[in-house]
Write a protein that holds these residues in place. Structure first.
Motif: not given
Length: 251
Positions: A28, A32-34, A37
């Motif tokens: 990803l 998208h993986l902050t 999120s």
């Protein structure tokens, strides 16, 4: 499908979802993986985890209650058998054939429930048919004293209690969980594991802990299904009360 296979399937789905999430986290985009999120996904999955925990807890409680109810019914039915035999014994010699038929019915039931305890073939007549035949014999009694009349009425009442004891008469009493319900529950669990796997460090410690959690959940579902399947498996209703009742019949 056996409870063991179902629990293995649950384990594969939950831990497989974890491994899939670890792989997906590498593919990803970083945005998208902050932190935002992560907070959003964890908040949503927290609600999902609470829902799954409540549902799973209720299912286990329901299975345990059902198991205890069946066990109690079986013990009461076994005690009623002994009581009926004693009532017939007090009635007199005329009740001898009915006592013999009662013993045969109990032998057939015990052989059906636990072949190891009584492997001999005692016929294929259904137990409830045998109880009805015994009731017909009791109705044919011709009491000559007030005591015999009372004993006849008492014998009919006790035999009716046995005839109504579904556990003593029927074998197919196990509860079954609807498959769509189980599929939805497993989907929830897999989704929860997937969401945590997205942000979990891919090291041995974390993955081992998530594996143990997946094993624990699959074991809980195994216990639930085993208690529903109360005639077979390691968690089954004991036939010892019926065996003890059989030993006392005819004395």
């Amino acid at each position: 499908m056996s409870p063991l296979l179902v629990s293995a399937f649950v384990l594969a789905c939950t831990f497989g979802a974890t491994l899939l999430a670890v792989l997906a986290a590498r593919l990803l985009p970083t945005g998208h993986l902050t932190g935002a999120s992560k907070e959003t996904i964890h908040a949503i999955m927290g609600i999902m985890a609470l829902l799954a925990a409540v549902v799973l807890g209720l299912l286990i409680y329901s299975a345990k209650t059902s198991f205890d109810t069946k066990d109690t019914e079986f013990r009461h039915a076994s005690a009623k058998v002994v009581l009926l035999d004693r009532v017939l014994a007090h009635y007199g010699p005329d009740a001898g054939p009915a006592r013999g038929h009662l013993r045969e019915a109990v032998q057939r039931k015990l052989a059906a429930l636990n072949p190891k305890a009584l492997p001999a073939d005692h016929g294929s007549e259904a137990t409830f048919v045998a109880i009805e035949a015994i009731q017909d014999e009791i109705r044919g009694f011709q009491p000559t004293t007030d005591a015999q009349r009372w004993l006849k009425d008492r014998a009919l009442a006790v035999s009716s209690d046995i005839a109504e004891a579904r556990w003593f008469l029927l074998d197919d009493l196990d509860s079954t969980m609807p498959m769509p319900f189980l599929v939805v529950l497993v989907f929830w669990l897999a989704l929860i594991f997937f969401s945590h796997g997205l942000f979990a460090p891919p090291n041995v410690t974390v993955l081992s802990l998530m594996l143990f959690c997946a094993v624990s959940l699959s074991a809980a579902i195994y216990l639930m299904l085993e208690m529903n399947n109360s005639l077979e498996g390691p968690i089954s209703i004991s036939t010892e009360p019926l065996g003890r009742a059989l030993e006392r019949l005819g004395r």
